[in-house]
Design a protein around this motif. Structure first.
Motif, PDB file in Angstrom:
ATOM      1  N   VAL A   1       0.842  -1.192   0.000  1.00 30.31           N
ATOM      2  CA  VAL A   1       0.000   0.000   0.000  1.00 30.31           C
ATOM      3  C   VAL A   1       0.883   1.251   0.000  1.00 30.31           C
ATOM      4  N   TYR A   2       0.566   2.179  -0.903  1.00 30.85           N
ATOM      5  CA  TYR A   2       1.302   3.446  -0.958  1.00 30.85           C
ATOM      6  C   TYR A   2       0.312   4.588  -1.185  1.00 30.85           C
ATOM      7  N   VAL A   3       0.564   5.696  -0.495  1.00 30.49           N
ATOM      8  CA  VAL A   3      -0.269   6.889  -0.600  1.00 30.49           C
ATOM      9  C   VAL A   3       0.632   8.045  -1.033  1.00 30.49           C
ATOM     10  N   ARG A   4       0.068   8.917  -1.864  1.00 30.41           N
ATOM     11  CA  ARG A   4       0.839  10.102  -2.277  1.00 30.41           C
ATOM     12  C   ARG A   4       1.360  10.837  -1.037  1.00 30.41           C
ATOM     13  N   PRO A   5       2.644  11.197  -1.017  1.00 32.03           N
ATOM     14  CA  PRO A   5       3.184  11.861   0.179  1.00 32.03           C
ATOM     15  C   PRO A   5       2.454  13.151   0.553  1.00 32.03           C
ATOM     16  N   ASP A   6       1.856  13.819  -0.424  1.00 34.10           N
ATOM     17  CA  ASP A   6       1.134  15.057  -0.118  1.00 34.10           C
ATOM     18  C   ASP A   6      -0.357  14.824   0.124  1.00 34.10           C
ATOM     19  N   ARG A   7      -0.754  13.559   0.241  1.00 32.57           N
ATOM     20  CA  ARG A   7      -2.173  13.256   0.488  1.00 32.57           C
ATOM     21  C   ARG A   7      -2.329  12.286   1.661  1.00 32.57           C
ATOM     22  N   THR A   8      -1.378  12.278   2.568  1.00 33.37           N
ATOM     23  CA  THR A   8      -1.477  11.394   3.728  1.00 33.37           C
ATOM     24  C   THR A   8      -2.413  12.001   4.774  1.00 33.37           C
ATOM     25  N   ARG A   9      -2.724  11.190   5.795  1.00 29.31           N
ATOM     26  CA  ARG A   9      -3.577  11.595   6.924  1.00 29.31           C
ATOM     27  C   ARG A   9      -4.998  11.932   6.491  1.00 29.31           C
ATOM     28  N   ARG A  10      -5.441  11.249   5.443  1.00 34.00           N
ATOM     29  CA  ARG A  10      -6.830  11.381   5.009  1.00 34.00           C
ATOM     30  C   ARG A  10      -7.591  10.061   5.169  1.00 34.00           C
ATOM     31  N   GLY A  11      -6.921   9.032   5.656  1.00 35.61           N
ATOM     32  CA  GLY A  11      -7.559   7.734   5.834  1.00 35.61           C
ATOM     33  C   GLY A  11      -7.396   6.790   4.663  1.00 35.61           C
ATOM     34  N   ALA A  12      -6.683   7.209   3.611  1.00 31.06           N
ATOM     35  CA  ALA A  12      -6.563   6.372   2.420  1.00 31.06           C
ATOM     36  C   ALA A  12      -5.826   5.075   2.719  1.00 31.06           C
ATOM     37  N   GLY A  13      -4.706   5.166   3.444  1.00 32.33           N
ATOM     38  CA  GLY A  13      -3.942   3.963   3.757  1.00 32.33           C
ATOM     39  C   GLY A  13      -4.739   2.985   4.591  1.00 32.33           C
ATOM     40  N   ARG A  14      -5.426   3.480   5.600  1.00 29.28           N
ATOM     41  CA  ARG A  14      -6.232   2.619   6.468  1.00 29.28           C
ATOM     42  C   ARG A  14      -7.320   1.903   5.676  1.00 29.28           C
ATOM     43  N   LEU A  15      -8.000   2.634   4.801  1.00 27.24           N
ATOM     44  CA  LEU A  15      -9.070   2.039   4.019  1.00 27.24           C
ATOM     45  C   LEU A  15      -8.536   1.013   3.019  1.00 27.24           C
ATOM     46  N   LEU A  16      -7.389   1.292   2.427  1.00 27.41           N
ATOM     47  CA  LEU A  16      -6.801   0.340   1.483  1.00 27.41           C
ATOM     48  C   LEU A  16      -6.391  -0.952   2.182  1.00 27.41           C
ATOM     49  N   VAL A  17      -5.761  -0.835   3.345  1.00 24.72           N
ATOM     50  CA  VAL A  17      -5.357  -2.030   4.089  1.00 24.72           C
ATOM     51  C   VAL A  17      -6.582  -2.852   4.488  1.00 24.72           C
ATOM     52  N   ALA A  18      -7.623  -2.199   4.965  1.00 23.31           N
ATOM     53  CA  ALA A  18      -8.830  -2.925   5.381  1.00 23.31           C
ATOM     54  C   ALA A  18      -9.452  -3.669   4.206  1.00 23.31           C
ATOM     55  N   ALA A  19      -9.552  -3.014   3.058  1.00 24.53           N
ATOM     56  CA  ALA A  19     -10.136  -3.662   1.880  1.00 24.53           C
ATOM     57  C   ALA A  19      -9.263  -4.812   1.405  1.00 24.53           C
ATOM     58  N   ALA A  20      -7.941  -4.630   1.434  1.00 22.49           N
ATOM     59  CA  ALA A  20      -7.023  -5.674   0.991  1.00 22.49           C
ATOM     60  C   ALA A  20      -7.097  -6.884   1.914  1.00 22.49           C
ATOM     61  N   GLU A  21      -7.101  -6.654   3.216  1.00 28.40           N
ATOM     62  CA  GLU A  21      -7.155  -7.763   4.173  1.00 28.40           C
ATOM     63  C   GLU A  21      -8.471  -8.532   4.057  1.00 28.40           C
ATOM     64  N   GLU A  22      -9.558  -7.821   3.893  1.00 28.36           N
ATOM     65  CA  GLU A  22     -10.855  -8.487   3.749  1.00 28.36           C
ATOM     66  C   GLU A  22     -10.871  -9.375   2.510  1.00 28.36           C
ATOM     67  N   TYR A  23     -10.346  -8.862   1.421  1.00 27.77           N
ATOM     68  CA  TYR A  23     -10.311  -9.639   0.181  1.00 27.77           C
ATOM     69  C   TYR A  23      -9.429 -10.873   0.330  1.00 27.77           C
ATOM     70  N   LEU A  24      -8.235 -10.718   0.873  1.00 30.49           N
ATOM     71  CA  LEU A  24      -7.319 -11.851   1.003  1.00 30.49           C
ATOM     72  C   LEU A  24      -7.855 -12.892   1.983  1.00 30.49           C
ATOM     73  N   ALA A  25      -8.490 -12.442   3.064  1.00 34.17           N
ATOM     74  CA  ALA A  25      -9.092 -13.387   4.000  1.00 34.17           C
ATOM     75  C   ALA A  25     -10.184 -14.204   3.321  1.00 34.17           C
ATOM     76  N   SER A  26     -10.942 -13.584   2.430  1.00 30.20           N
ATOM     77  CA  SER A  26     -12.012 -14.306   1.718  1.00 30.20           C
ATOM     78  C   SER A  26     -11.447 -15.376   0.788  1.00 30.20           C
ATOM     79  N   LEU A  27     -10.166 -15.232   0.401  1.00 30.29           N
ATOM     80  CA  LEU A  27      -9.516 -16.215  -0.462  1.00 30.29           C
ATOM     81  C   LEU A  27      -8.817 -17.308   0.328  1.00 30.29           C
ATOM     82  N   GLY A  28      -8.868 -17.212   1.656  1.00 26.19           N
ATOM     83  CA  GLY A  28      -8.233 -18.224   2.491  1.00 26.19           C
ATOM     84  C   GLY A  28      -6.791 -17.933   2.846  1.00 26.19           C
ATOM     85  N   ALA A  29      -6.326 -16.707   2.629  1.00 23.09           N
ATOM     86  CA  ALA A  29      -4.949 -16.364   2.984  1.00 23.09           C
ATOM     87  C   ALA A  29      -4.767 -16.430   4.493  1.00 23.09           C
TER      88      ALA A  29
END
Length: 309
Positions: A83-111
């Motif tokens: 996960v990477y966020v533009r350095p000038d667009r941090t602290r908006r919740g983008a990283g947190r939301l991306l990690v949550a979506a990624a983890e949910e998807y991978l868990a659904s695949l049995g990771a």
């Protein structure tokens, strides 16, 4: 503005361009272009269940995630999310939301085990550790200025060795695949690979839009590649080493160094201005080669892992 996370639409120019832009700003040591983003989305092997994600704010891509299983792993259930966020667009919740979506998807695949890279900076490390990731190995990004003439002189080619480019194998690249597969298995890392799918390699690696076949260089014995360096270029003066390695039976003879220095000299002659590479901190042979070539560490990243219950 509200940040939304959704799947990348690789055929939409704004998405592919936005993904590449975020990666270049956040991780300028790895080459990305809109063409390479589209290629990876289209040609990653199906077993990886690859899902690139974007975080969008006011119609602009401000964060990205590459999310996939590791189908070539010797251990089932392993997966990656980067996960990477533009350095000038941090602290908006983008990283947190991306990690949550990624983890949910991978868990659904049995990771069951998730691996993620993070730049070795306090905020990035804290972000990973707050989410239950534990620290693992480290790797360096290295940069070499090609325009300043600091490359060491070309080394002579030993008797019985011939230097060829990847373009010389255009009719049959399988020998390069076999060398790539052998060297990848011995590369230091958290994930052990068994790379055996030639067709997947052809689509993902040989046909990659950034692969520069004229600069990718192999040291050959009896016509067969035994050491090589794989070069990628982005059309903007930048060169990157995707892989450098030597077949086990030919190690200790300086053949990888030979291939890489000749490739870099030709890159400089072609007008490229800077070269990037990466090293696991435990890969002493490649660290020595890159120091001899004049590379300097420009950033460090840390591998994090999280076990899913």
């Amino acid at each position: 503005m509200t940040v939304l996370v959704r799947a990348l639409r690789p055929d939409v120019p704004a998405d592919a361009e936005g993904f590449a832009r975020v990666r270049r700003l956040a991780l300028p040591y790895i080459l990305f272009t809109p063409e390479s983003v589209r290629h990876t989305a289209a040609h990653t092997q199906p077993e990886a269940r690859f899902r690139p994600l974007v975080a969008v704010e006011d119609g602009e891509v401000i964060g990205t995630a590459q999310v996939h299983l590791v189908p070539d792993s010797r251990e089932p259930g392993q997966a990656c999310l980067n996960v990477y966020v533009r350095p000038d667009r941090t602290r908006r919740g983008a990283g947190r939301l991306l990690v949550a979506a990624a983890e949910e998807y991978l868990a659904s695949l049995g990771a069951t085990k998730l691996f993620a890279w993070a730049l070795d900076e306090p905020a990035n490390r804290a972000f990973a550790e707050r989410r239950g990731y534990r620290v693992g190995r480290s790797a360096h990004f290295l940069r070499l200025g090609l325009a300043n003439g600091t490359l060491p002189p070309l080394t002579p080619v030993p008797a019985g060795v011939e230097l060829r480019t990847a373009a010389d194998f255009a009719d049959d690249p399988r020998p390069l695949f076999e060398l790539d597969a052998e060297t990848l298995c011995d590369e230091p890392g958290d994930v052990g690979y068994e790379f055996t799918d030639y067709d997947a390699w052809t689509e993902e690696t040989w046909k990659h839009p950034l692969l520069n076949r004229e600069l990718t260089t192999a040291a050959c014995v009896d016509g067969r590649p035994v050491a090589f360096t794989v070069a990628r270029t982005d059309g903007d003066g930048r060169y990157s080493t995707a892989m450098t390695g030597t077949a086990r039976a030919y190690r200790g003879r300086g053949l990888a160094k030979l291939a890489k220095v000749h490739s870099l000299h030709r890159a400089r002659a072609a007008g490229l201005t800077e070269a990037f590479t990466g090293n696991d901190v435990g890969n002493d042979p490649m660290i020595a080669i890159n120091r001899w070539l004049g590379y300097e560490v420009c950033a460090t990243e840390v591998r994090y892992v999280r076990e899913l219950g």
